[in-house]
Each structure stands twice: as structure tokens, then as C-alpha cells.
Motif scaffolding. Structure first.
Motif, PDB file in Angstrom:
ATOM      1  N   GLU A 381       0.867  -1.186   0.000  1.00 38.79           N
ATOM      2  CA  GLU A 381       0.000   0.000   0.000  1.00 38.79           C
ATOM      3  C   GLU A 381       0.895   1.224   0.000  1.00 38.79           C
ATOM      4  OE1 GLU A 381      -2.859   0.509   3.210  1.00 38.79           O
ATOM      5  OE2 GLU A 381      -3.417   2.503   2.473  1.00 38.79           O
ATOM      6  N   ASN A 440      -4.370   5.329  -2.230  1.00 36.33           N
ATOM      7  CA  ASN A 440      -5.562   5.889  -1.577  1.00 36.33           C
ATOM      8  C   ASN A 440      -6.127   7.047  -2.378  1.00 36.33           C
ATOM      9  OD1 ASN A 440      -5.725   4.486   1.218  1.00 36.33           O
ATOM     10  ND2 ASN A 440      -3.552   4.986   0.933  1.00 36.33           N
ATOM     11  N   GLU A 472      -7.674   2.374  -3.349  1.00 35.41           N
ATOM     12  CA  GLU A 472      -8.302   2.208  -2.043  1.00 35.41           C
ATOM     13  C   GLU A 472      -9.261   3.379  -1.803  1.00 35.41           C
ATOM     14  OE1 GLU A 472      -5.784   1.185   1.187  1.00 35.41           O
ATOM     15  OE2 GLU A 472      -4.764  -0.404   0.060  1.00 35.41           O
ATOM     16  N   ASP A 503     -11.765   0.555   1.659  1.00 37.81           N
ATOM     17  CA  ASP A 503     -10.878   0.799   2.795  1.00 37.81           C
ATOM     18  C   ASP A 503     -11.681   1.037   4.074  1.00 37.81           C
ATOM     19  OD1 ASP A 503      -8.451   1.143   4.013  1.00 37.81           O
ATOM     20  OD2 ASP A 503      -7.886   2.929   2.870  1.00 37.81           O
ATOM     21  N   LYS A 524     -10.985  -4.125   2.965  1.00 36.03           N
ATOM     22  CA  LYS A 524      -9.949  -3.971   3.984  1.00 36.03           C
ATOM     23  C   LYS A 524     -10.610  -3.755   5.343  1.00 36.03           C
ATOM     24  CE  LYS A 524      -5.988  -2.293   2.883  1.00 36.03           C
ATOM     25  NZ  LYS A 524      -4.870  -1.382   2.493  1.00 36.03           N
ATOM     26  N   GLU A 561      -6.313  -4.908   8.337  1.00 37.69           N
ATOM     27  CA  GLU A 561      -5.372  -3.806   8.537  1.00 37.69           C
ATOM     28  C   GLU A 561      -4.901  -3.742   9.977  1.00 37.69           C
ATOM     29  OE1 GLU A 561      -7.935  -0.393   7.218  1.00 37.69           O
ATOM     30  OE2 GLU A 561      -6.183  -0.048   5.944  1.00 37.69           O
TER      31      GLU A 561
HETATM   32 CA    CA Z   1      -5.705   2.685   2.687  1.00 37.78          CA
END
Ligand code: CA
Ligand code: C2E
Ligand code: CA
Length: 613
Positions: A381, A440, A472, A503, A524, A561
Motif C-alpha cells: 500500500e 488511496n 483504495e 478501505d 480492507k 489492517e
Molecule cells: Ca488505505
């Protein structure tokens, strides 16, 4: 015409035009005209009447006519048999009555006229520029007779002057209205509001200030058109006008209204007024054949508590509105001092990001995403970092609030995409393979509708296939808007082969029905759930199990996460969670460190010890 007459007429004209030019009141201009004419034509009594939009007569000037008579005419409706003036306005032509005593047009009014010594009346309509009758100009005589030649030329000139003066006055009052009122809603405008606020503060009595923002105006403008947008604004304006005597609204911007609430002395009362406003303004608005929903958000501040001067009060109500728009769309938020701190921090973060991007200090760091069963790196990421001039590295958490500014978020994504694509190219050239790198993105990235195009261009420039990127999108961005634009954009991105990860799953209000209508590739699980594992928290375990179960059924991949401990790792592995990331494996690290980690993982995919924190 004789020269003497011409001089007389000329004098009247000059006097009247000067009076208009000096900005004299219309009634005063009318009196000057009458006086001048009466001096030059001694046997007449002048009368100027105005005709309003509804066809009613109002005396403007008649200095020598008996006041009793003028009063009797006031507000009379024009018609086919309403004396000389009412009939002239009605017929749109001059009406000459040489004998009031016998003329049928005066049948209903002759008693009073005769008793006051009025014997004859000659009235001429005054026309406006649009051709409508805006007044009448009349000569009354105390004997039964018609006009002389001289009088005829006076009337011609006077009617012309009257038309000019009345039109001028109408333009003035129209402009005056425009200066203080919003023509679309008929509500006071920003200038008036500022005056109201100044006055309210001067009175030192309790009141509250609520700012209202129409949430979906842009959407309505864009999708149905500006006429629909105008109808929406007008409807909200009219509904605000009906909220009650203590609530007075002004339109202060395109989609913004400012509302003063009288008699409010605490935040509970202000909340009560806000509830009333919400209840009144929400609801369908008919636009042609369609109907649109009015959505509004409110923020409020209280005089005395949240500010005692105009600027502070307005600014704090604005903070509250901003906060409400971020966290409470369709609702109300009252001001609290900590909102101010958050706002100041946000402005500081925007400033910091702006200059960091300009200086090229923004770089991606990468956090490995691993297979939980053997810790092999399957993806990364990318997380934005600012390398400060003193060498310190600022993490995204420190400037995160700045990303709520759409422009900043959009620019940051540009910087990140470019560097991430470049780094991926380097890794692929070095023979280091992985599934994908997460980037992101946020609301600001979706607003211009060019996200797919940007990614396509940048990745093509670095010759990196699109399958290496996973966008994300956090849950509140995905579902939080007042429309479906983000889910639809996500659907289009996926159709082009770009992976999308949802996310921070579990923190917002993404429901299963949403996920079924708008599937994503990866879910996630938010760190706040991982945190509750391995510490004997049954509720936490149940939620994580349920998410895993849903994801499996919907054929979506799952990444947990924020895995920090062996205990969390153990529970997740036991539940069959396939992938994860967190300090337990690696913190986000620089591109060089990432290259090392990727190389190690390629050499010995199952060696987790080296990657333990
Ligand atoms: Ca993220
Ligand atoms: P996020 O997408 O949820 O990113 C994960 C955050 O959790 C990162 O913080 C990461 O450093 C942190 N983290 C990872 N593992 C652990 C762990 O085991 N324990 C704990 N306590 N934290 C962990 P970071 O880098 O500060 O980023 C914060 C947020 O800022 C991100 O949350 C993301 O929403 C946003 N962000 C970061 N980079 C970008 C970017 O390039 N563009 C945009 N639009 N947003 C970004
Ligand atoms: Ca996250």
C-alpha cells in the motif's frame, strides 16, 4: 407656436429635468411640474395620478386641487366610467369632459366634484416605456370648458416629463430592491443580512445565527439543469420564509442562506429552531414534470456564547456548517470551540501539503501486504509522506485533514500516481513481482470524473499495466455522498480492469446491500476491528468472522489492517483471513527499503522472521 410659449415650456422642462437629475423625490418633482404649469396657465388646476400594476389610482401631486378630492380618488380602480382620469387610463387615450355636471363618465363622482367647484376635467394617460399606462395628467377647470392651444402644448410636454420622471423613479426603486433583495427568492440578500446582524448585535438581546447550505444543488444543476436548480433554491427560500416569526432568512450565496433566530439564549433552543428549519425545508420540489428532493445542512452559533461581534459569530457558524457538511449532512451542528481548532489544523495541513508538493517533498512510502499463512509479500500500500527539510518524515496522519480540500487531494493523487508507477516500473525491471500496489483516493479525486483517464495516462507513460494498481476508496467516500456518483465511477473503473479496495471497512455505513449492488475486489477490515482480536473480545471476533464470511460469499478478497501482535495474527489465521498488513510485519518504509523487502520475500517467501517488527 409663439416664442413666448416656447420659453415658458422650456422653463417648465428645465425645472423638472433638473429636479429629476438632483434626485428629488417623485412627489416633489410632480409638485414642481404642477406649480410651473399652473403659473404659466393660471386658470387650470393640475393633477398627476399614478396607476399601479393592479390598475388602481394614487394621487402623486395636485397642489391646488382640494385635498378632500384627492383623498376621494385614492386607490380607485380604473374603468370605463371612472371620471376623466380613471377612464383615460382605462381607454389608453385622452378623455375630455367639458361639463362634469352632465357627462355620464362622471355620474358616480360628480356630487363631490361639483360641491368643490370643479366643473370640467381633461385627462391624458401617461405611458411607460413598455407601453403600459403608468399614470394620468389632468387639468381641472372651475368653468365648463375645453383646453386652449397653449394648454394643449403644456399637456404634451407635461405628459412626456411625467413619463420620464416616473420611469426614472421605478428604475431607482427597482435598483434599490436589487441592492437589498435577492430576486430569485425575494428574500433579503447578503448586504441586508449583514445589516440585520449588525442591528441584532447592537440590541444585545439573545439570538442565534444558523447558516444553511443546499447539499444537492450542484447535482441538480448538472443533471437536470439550471432552471431546476433555480426552482430548488426558490422552494427552499419560500419554505424558510414560512418557518415562523422568530426565524428570518436571507440568501447570502448561491446555495447558502443565513438565518437569524430571535430570542435564542442557549444551544438547545438553537437546536430546536434548526429542527424546525430542517422539517420545513426538506421534501420534494416539483420542477416541470420531475421532482427533486431538497437536502440541506445547517450549522449554528449563538450570540454571546460563540461570539459577540459579527465576524466571530459568522465565522463560527461557518465552522459549524463546515463540520456538519463533513460529518452530518442533512442535519444540524452547533458550534463548539474544538471545531475551530480542527479548522485551523485543516488550513495548516492544506498549506503544508501545498508547499510540500510544490517543493517535491511528497514521496510514497510502502507498507507490505502479506499472506497471513506464510508472510510472503503479495502487495503493497502506498502511503504519502512528506520529507521535511530537516530530514524528518511526516506521515499522512499528520496532514490527513488537508485532504478534505478537493484540490489538494486531487493534486496529491497526481504526485502519488506518478511516483508509484515509476517505482513499480523499477521493481518489474528488477524482476520483483507482486500482485498490486494500493493507492488511496478520496472524494476530491472523483469530482472531476477523470480518474480513470489520469491513471491510464500516467501508467501508460511508465509502461505499467493497469492490473498493478488497486484504488483504495474508504467506506465513507464510497457510500457517503448524497448521490451514487462515486459507486458508479467505481463500477466504471472496475470495468476497465482497475482493482478497487473498500478501505476502513466496518467504520462507516457501508451496508451489505450496497456491496451487493456495487461490488469491489478487496475489502480492507479496519484496524479498529483487528485491535479487538486476541484480547478475548467476543463481539470483535463475531464482527470480523461475519465480514470474512460475507466477503467469501461475495467472492471478494480480504485484507486485515493494522495487525500489530502475534495474538491478532493467530486469531485472523484461525478465522481463515487470507491477507493482512500492519506493524507486526512491517511499518510503511521508503522505496529503497521496500525494494529490499521485496527481494527478501522473493528469495524466501515464507520467512516471516525478518519481517517481524
Ligand atoms: Ca488505505
Ligand atoms: P489508511 O489508508 O487506513 O492507511 C493505513 C494507516 O494505518 C497508515 O497511516 C499506516 O501507517 C497506518 N498503519 C499501518 N499499519 C498499522 C499498524 O499496525 N498499527 C497502527 N497503529 N497503524 C498502522 P498513515 O500513513 O498515517 O495514513 C493515514 C491515512 O491517510 C490513510 O489511512 C489514508 O486514508 C490517508 N492517506 C495516506 N496516504 C494517502 C494518499 O496518498 N492519498 C490519500 N488520498 N490519502 C492518503
Ligand atoms: Ca485503512
Amino acid at each position: 407656436m409663439l416664442t413666448g410659449e416656447m420659453t415658458l415650456l422650456h422653463r417648465v422642462q428645465t425645472e423638472v429635468l433638473e429636479a429629476v437629475a438632483r434626485g428629488m423625490e417623485l412627489a416633489e418633482v410632480g409638485r414642481i411640474l404642477c406649480r410651473e404649469v399652473e403659473q404659466s396657465a393660471p386658470d387650470v388646476m393640475c393633477s398627476i395620478l399614478l396607476v399601479d400594476d393592479t390598475g388602481h389610482l394614487h394621487s402623486l401631486a395636485a397642489p391646488t386641487l382640494p385635498a378632500e378630492f384627492s383623498a376621494a380618488i385614492e386607490n380607485l380602480a380604473i374603468g370605463p366610467k371612472v371620471g376623466s382620469c380613471g377612464t383615460a387610463a382605462w381607454r389608453r387615450e385622452p378623455v375630455l369632459v367639458t361639463d362634469i355636471a352632465t357627462d355620464p363618465l362622471w355620474e358616480d363622482y360628480r356630487g363631490l366634484a361639483l360641491s368643490l367647484g370643479l366643473r370640467a376635467c381633461w385627462s391624458t394617460p401617461i405611458f411607460g416605456v413598455d407601453g403600459s399606462v403608468i399614470g394620468t395628467f389632468a387639468f381641472y377647470y372651475d368653468v365648463s370648458r375645453g383646453p386652449t392651444e397653449l394648454e394643449r402644448s403644456f399637456v404634451d410636454t407635461s405628459v412626456h416629463l411625467c413619463s420620464l420622471a416616473i420611469e426614472h423613479d421605478r428604475t431607482l426603486s427597482h435598483n434599490r430592491r436589487l441592492a437589498f433583495f435577492d430576486p430569485l427568492t425575494d428574500l433579503p440578500n447578503r448586504a441586508s443580512f449583514q445589516e440585520f446582524l449588525r442591528r441584532a448585535i447592537k440590541l444585545k438581546k439573545p439570538f442565534g445565527l444558523i447558516l444553511l447550505d443546499i447539499d444537492n444543488l450542484k447535482l441538480v444543476n448538472d443533471s437536470i439543469g439550471h432552471l431546476a436548480g433555480d426552482a430548488l433554491i426558490r422552494a427552499v427560500g419560500h419554505r424558510l420564509a414560512e418557518c415562523g416569526a422568530d426565524i428570518s432568512a436571507s440568501r447570502v450565496g448561491g446555495d447558502e442562506f443565513a438565518i437569524l433566530v430571535d430570542g435564542c439564549s442557549d444551544h438547545d433552543q438553537l437546536q430546536g429552531a434548526a429542527d424546525t428549519i430542517l422539517a420545513h425545508t426538506m421534501g420534494m420540489v416539483a420542477v416541470d414534470e420531475q421532482s427533486v428532493m431538497a437536502h440541506v445542512t445547517l450549522g449554528g452559533a449563538l450570540y454571546g456564547v460563540d461570539g459577540t461581534d459579527e465576524e466571530t459569530l459568522a465565522q463560527n457558524a461557518d465552522f459549524a456548517l463546515y463540520h456538519a457538511k463533513q460529518t452530518h449532512r442533512g442535519g444540524y451542528r452547533g458550534f463548539r470551540p474544538d471545531l475551530r481548532t480542527a479548522m485551523v489544523q485543516r488550513i495548516e495541513a492544506v498549506r503544508q501539503l501545498d508547499s510540500a508538493m510544490a517543493e517535491g517533498w511528497v514521496v510514497p512510502h510502502y507498507q507490505p501486504i502479506v499472506r497471513l499463512d506464510n508472510s510472503a509479500i503479495v502487495g503493497l500500500e502506498a502511503l504519502a509522506r512528506i520529507t521535511m527539510p530537516d530530514g524528518r518524515i511526516a506521515s499522512a496522519g499528520e496532514f490527513h485533514s488537508g485532504l478534505s480540500d478537493p484540490r489538494i487531494a486531487y493534486e496529491l493523487t497526481g504526485h502519488m500516481l506518478d511516483q508509484v508507477a515509476r517505482d513499480i516500473r523499477v521493481w518489474l525491471d528488477a524482476g520483483l513481482d507482486f500482485q498490486h500496489v494500493g493507492i488511496n483516493v478520496t472524494t476530491g479525486d472523483f469530482q472531476r470524473g477523470d480518474l480513470a483517464e489520469r491513471i491510464g495516462t500516467i501508467f501508460a507513460r511508465h509502461d505499467v499495466p493497469l492490473r498493478y494498481i488497486a484504488l483504495e476508496v474508504n467506506e465513507s467516500v464510497f457510500m457517503g455522498g448524497s448521490d451514487l456518483s462515486v459507486p458508479l465511477a467505481v463500477e466504471a473503473l472496475r470495468a476497465q480492469g482497475i482493482l478497487v479496495a473498500l478501505d476502513d471497512f466496518g467504520t462507516g455505513f457501508a451496508s451489505l446491500t450496497h456491496l451487493m449492488s456495487f461490488p469491489v475486489d478487496v475489502i480492507k477490515i479496519d484496524r479498529s476491528f483487528t485491535e479487538r482480536l486476541g484480547i478475548d473480545d467476543k463481539a470483535g471476533e463475531v464482527v470480523v468472522r461475519a465480514i470474512l464470511d460475507i466477503a467469501r460469499r461475495l467472492d471478494m478478497r480480504v485484507v486485515a489492517e493494522g495487525i500489530e501482535t502475534d495474538g491478532q495474527l493467530e486469531v485472523l489465521t484461525r478465522f481463515g483471513c487470507p491477507m493482512g498488513q500492519g506493524f507486526r510485519f512491517s511499518r510503511p518504509v521508503s522505496v529503497d527499503e521496500t525494494t529490499k523487502l521485496l527481494r527478501q520475500s522473493a528469495e524466501d517467501p515464507s520467512d516471516s522472521s525478518r519481517r517481524s517488527a
